[in-house]
Design a protein around this motif. Structure first.
Motif, short mmCIF file in Angstrom:
data_model
loop_
_atom_site.label_atom_id
_atom_site.label_comp_id
_atom_site.label_asym_id
_atom_site.label_seq_id
_atom_site.Cartn_x
_atom_site.Cartn_y
_atom_site.Cartn_z
N ALA A 1 4.43 11.12 -0.57
CA ALA A 1 5.02 10.69 0.71
C ALA A 1 4.60 11.63 1.83
O ALA A 1 4.29 11.20 2.95
N ALA A 2 4.56 12.93 1.54
CA ALA A 2 4.16 13.91 2.55
C ALA A 2 2.72 13.70 2.99
O ALA A 2 2.39 13.81 4.17
N VAL A 3 1.84 13.38 2.03
CA VAL A 3 0.43 13.11 2.37
C VAL A 3 0.33 11.86 3.25
O VAL A 3 -0.39 11.84 4.26
N ALA A 4 1.06 10.83 2.87
CA ALA A 4 1.03 9.59 3.66
C ALA A 4 1.55 9.85 5.07
O ALA A 4 0.99 9.33 6.06
N ALA A 5 2.59 10.65 5.19
CA ALA A 5 3.13 10.96 6.51
C ALA A 5 2.15 11.76 7.34
O ALA A 5 2.04 11.58 8.55
N ALA A 6 1.40 12.65 6.68
CA ALA A 6 0.40 13.46 7.40
C ALA A 6 -0.65 12.57 8.04
O ALA A 6 -1.20 12.90 9.09
N GLU A 7 -0.92 11.44 7.41
CA GLU A 7 -1.91 10.50 7.94
C GLU A 7 -1.24 9.36 8.71
O GLU A 7 -1.88 8.36 9.02
N GLU B 1 0.83 7.18 7.80
CA GLU B 1 1.03 5.93 7.07
C GLU B 1 2.53 5.86 6.71
O GLU B 1 2.94 6.11 5.59
N LEU B 2 3.33 5.51 7.69
CA LEU B 2 4.78 5.68 7.57
C LEU B 2 5.40 4.73 6.55
O LEU B 2 6.32 5.11 5.81
N GLU B 3 4.95 3.49 6.53
CA GLU B 3 5.49 2.54 5.55
C GLU B 3 5.20 3.02 4.13
O GLU B 3 6.07 2.94 3.24
N LEU B 4 3.98 3.51 3.91
CA LEU B 4 3.61 4.01 2.59
C LEU B 4 4.44 5.25 2.25
O LEU B 4 4.91 5.41 1.11
N ALA B 5 4.64 6.14 3.23
CA ALA B 5 5.46 7.33 2.99
C ALA B 5 6.86 6.93 2.59
O ALA B 5 7.44 7.51 1.65
N LEU B 6 7.41 5.94 3.25
CA LEU B 6 8.77 5.49 2.92
C LEU B 6 8.82 4.88 1.52
O LEU B 6 9.78 5.11 0.77
N GLN B 7 7.78 4.14 1.15
CA GLN B 7 7.73 3.57 -0.20
C GLN B 7 7.73 4.66 -1.26
O GLN B 7 8.44 4.57 -2.27
N TRP B 8 6.96 5.73 -1.03
CA TRP B 8 6.94 6.84 -2.00
C TRP B 8 8.29 7.53 -2.06
O TRP B 8 8.75 7.93 -3.15
N LEU B 9 8.95 7.67 -0.93
CA LEU B 9 10.27 8.30 -0.93
C LEU B 9 11.30 7.42 -1.65
O LEU B 9 12.20 7.94 -2.33
N GLU B 10 11.16 6.11 -1.51
CA GLU B 10 12.07 5.20 -2.23
C GLU B 10 11.87 5.32 -3.73
O GLU B 10 12.81 5.18 -4.51
N ARG B 11 10.63 5.57 -4.15
CA ARG B 11 10.36 5.79 -5.58
C ARG B 11 10.84 7.16 -6.03
O ARG B 11 11.26 7.35 -7.17
N SER B 12 10.77 8.12 -5.12
CA SER B 12 11.16 9.49 -5.45
C SER B 12 12.67 9.62 -5.64
O SER B 12 13.14 10.27 -6.58
N GLU B 13 13.43 8.99 -4.76
CA GLU B 13 14.87 9.24 -4.70
C GLU B 13 15.62 8.99 -6.01
O GLU B 13 16.41 9.85 -6.43
N PRO B 14 15.43 7.85 -6.70
CA PRO B 14 16.21 7.65 -7.94
C PRO B 14 15.90 8.67 -9.01
O PRO B 14 16.79 9.07 -9.77
N HIS B 15 14.65 9.13 -9.09
CA HIS B 15 14.30 10.13 -10.10
C HIS B 15 14.99 11.47 -9.81
O HIS B 15 15.44 12.16 -10.72
N ILE B 16 15.09 11.80 -8.54
CA ILE B 16 15.74 13.05 -8.18
C ILE B 16 17.27 12.90 -8.23
O ILE B 16 17.98 13.77 -8.71
N ARG B 17 17.76 11.76 -7.76
CA ARG B 17 19.22 11.54 -7.73
C ARG B 17 19.79 11.44 -9.14
O ARG B 17 20.90 11.91 -9.41
N HIS B 18 19.04 10.82 -10.06
CA HIS B 18 19.55 10.59 -11.42
C HIS B 18 18.79 11.40 -12.46
O HIS B 18 18.66 10.99 -13.61
#
Length: 427
Positions: free
Chosen positions: A182-188, A190-207
């Motif tokens: 997500a950080a790499v996508a944000a650097a370029e 690519e905000l929608e892609l960054a958000l998609q990666w964060l949506e994938r990241s959150e459940p793994h970290i939350r649970h």
């Protein structure tokens, strides 16, 4: 004439336990990193090495030397000496990892890549070692601003982490790898892609550590519920920052509220960075009373001579100048405070100086009727914007165009005023 506080969004990749700075202008997107022991990148204490003439006692040479550079030289010398003997593979690996750590701390990115290459090809074998190594490669290439290579390494890191951890279980390592992507996508941008990666990241970290089946059934809460994963806050902060970049301020505010309510450590007061995130969101939503209170609260707890303070003074000026208040006296006080700090700390020709001058010009012209002073502010801002412009033509630079429009409007009003005075004299 409209004055807007244009946000500057910066990317900063920092480690799991690296303390976030109080106010970074305006956002830093953070990537979570496995290298926490390698990333103590706070300002190094500097040593002064002096060579003193024994007979006279005078200093004949002085130079600044970083303790980390000294440690790196010692580590390299020890490694060379080690290789002269018959070291075990374990000893060589340990020596190289020490060198890598000091190279990273001294921000010698290319040299760190070379050392990591040796470790990767000669010493790392397990999927977990491969995953962590690719993660480090990703960080290094990100620091070198080679986002293509960085993305490739983070993707490979993610694949290895998926091999390491059970497929039916959430795991923080997978979440952190997604956060890096997500950080790499944000650097370029690519905000929608960054958000998609964060949506994938959150459940793994939350649970983290929980069965996907149990989470889906809603049975993830039990008597032995663990504390939130340490990277959950980082993930949510990144998500909030992406929402703000996308002008989805209400969703960002919800994210920051969750952090405030559930992730503030030991029930302490929210830290100043979180308060600023909340204040900025509320400001963007024109909830000025609450945002003002938060800005003032932060101002009471930080260095009043800092750039953070300058940013807050500027925001307070914009609040005072808003149509719901139109308090020109208070607005000018805050803008002048911001201007003095920015000139002192950034120099007279920094674009943020021009932003404050532009805002002052608007207040003087619209709220105070002082068009002559407003024109002087706009002209000073124009000189600064042109000096910093990347474009040859004024028409291609948005900030220059806005100031030129303001100057034109003020000159028109001054002309009307002068024409009215001449007519009165004639009568």
């Amino acid at each position: 004439i409209q004055s807007r506080c244009k946000k500057h969004y910066l990317l900063k990749i920092i480690a799991i336990k690296l303390t976030s700075m109080i106010r970074r202008p305006l956002f830093f997107l953070r990537g979570s990193i496995i290298l926490q022991q390698h990333l103590q990148i706070s300002t190094c204490e500097q040593l002064i090495r002096r060579h003193i003439n024994a007979s006279t006692g005078t200093i004949i040479e002085a130079e600044l030397v970083s303790p980390l550079n000294i440690d790196l030289k010692k580590a390299l010398a020890r490694h060379d000496q080690l290789l002269l003997g018959s070291p075990s593979k374990k000893e060589v690996r340990s020596s190289l990892e020490t060198i890598r750590r000091f190279q990273f701390q001294t921000e010698q990115w290319k040299e760190t890549v070379d050392t990591e290459e040796k470790l990767y090809h000669e010493h790392y074998q397990t999927p977990l070692e491969m995953a962590q190594s690719h993660n480090r490669f990703g960080i290094l290439h990100q620091n070198l601003e080679d986002y293509s290579k960085s993305r490739s390494h983070f993707e490979r890191s993610l694949r290895y982490f998926k091999e390491v951890h059970p497929p039916d279980t959430f795991h923080g390592d997978i979440g952190e790898a997604c956060n890096q992507l997500a950080a790499v996508a944000a650097a370029e941008m690519e905000l929608e892609l960054a958000l998609q990666w964060l949506e994938r990241s959150e459940p793994h970290i939350r649970h983290h550590g929980k069965s996907m089946f149990d989470v889906i059934k809603g049975e993830e809460h039990d008597k032995n519920e663990k504390k939130p994963h340490p990277e959950l806050r980082t993930c949510l902060e990144n998500k909030g920052q992406i929402f703000r970049l996308m002008n989805r301020h209400e969703e960002a505010l919800e994210v920051y509220r969750e952090i405030e309510e559930n992730l503030v450590i030991d029930n302490q007061e929210p830290d100043q960075a979180l308060k600023l995130d909340l204040a900025d969101c509320l400001f963007s939503l024109e909830q000025f009373h609450e945002s003002e209170n938060l800005y003032l609260s932060v101002l009471d707890n930080i260095d009043s001579e800092s750039l953070t303070a300058a940013t807050i003074y500027h925001k307070l000026g914009l609040i005072d100048a808003s149509p719901s208040r139109s308090n020109s006296e208070s607005a000018m006080f805050h803008f002048q405070s911001a201007l003095a700090l920015r000139k002192r700390m950034l120099g007279d020709t920094h674009v943020n100086v021009a932003k404050t001058l532009t805002s002052m010009g608007v207040v003087r012209h619209v709220l105070m009727g002082d068009s002559a002073s407003a024109l002087a502010d706009f002209r000073e801002a124009l000189i600064i914007y042109r000096a910093n412009s990347e474009f040859k033509n004024d028409e291609d630079d948005l900030e220059v165009k806005k100031v030129l429009k303001n100057i034109s409007l003020v000159q028109r009003d001054l002309h009307k005023s002068n024409f009215s005075c001449d007519t009165n004299r004639a009568e």
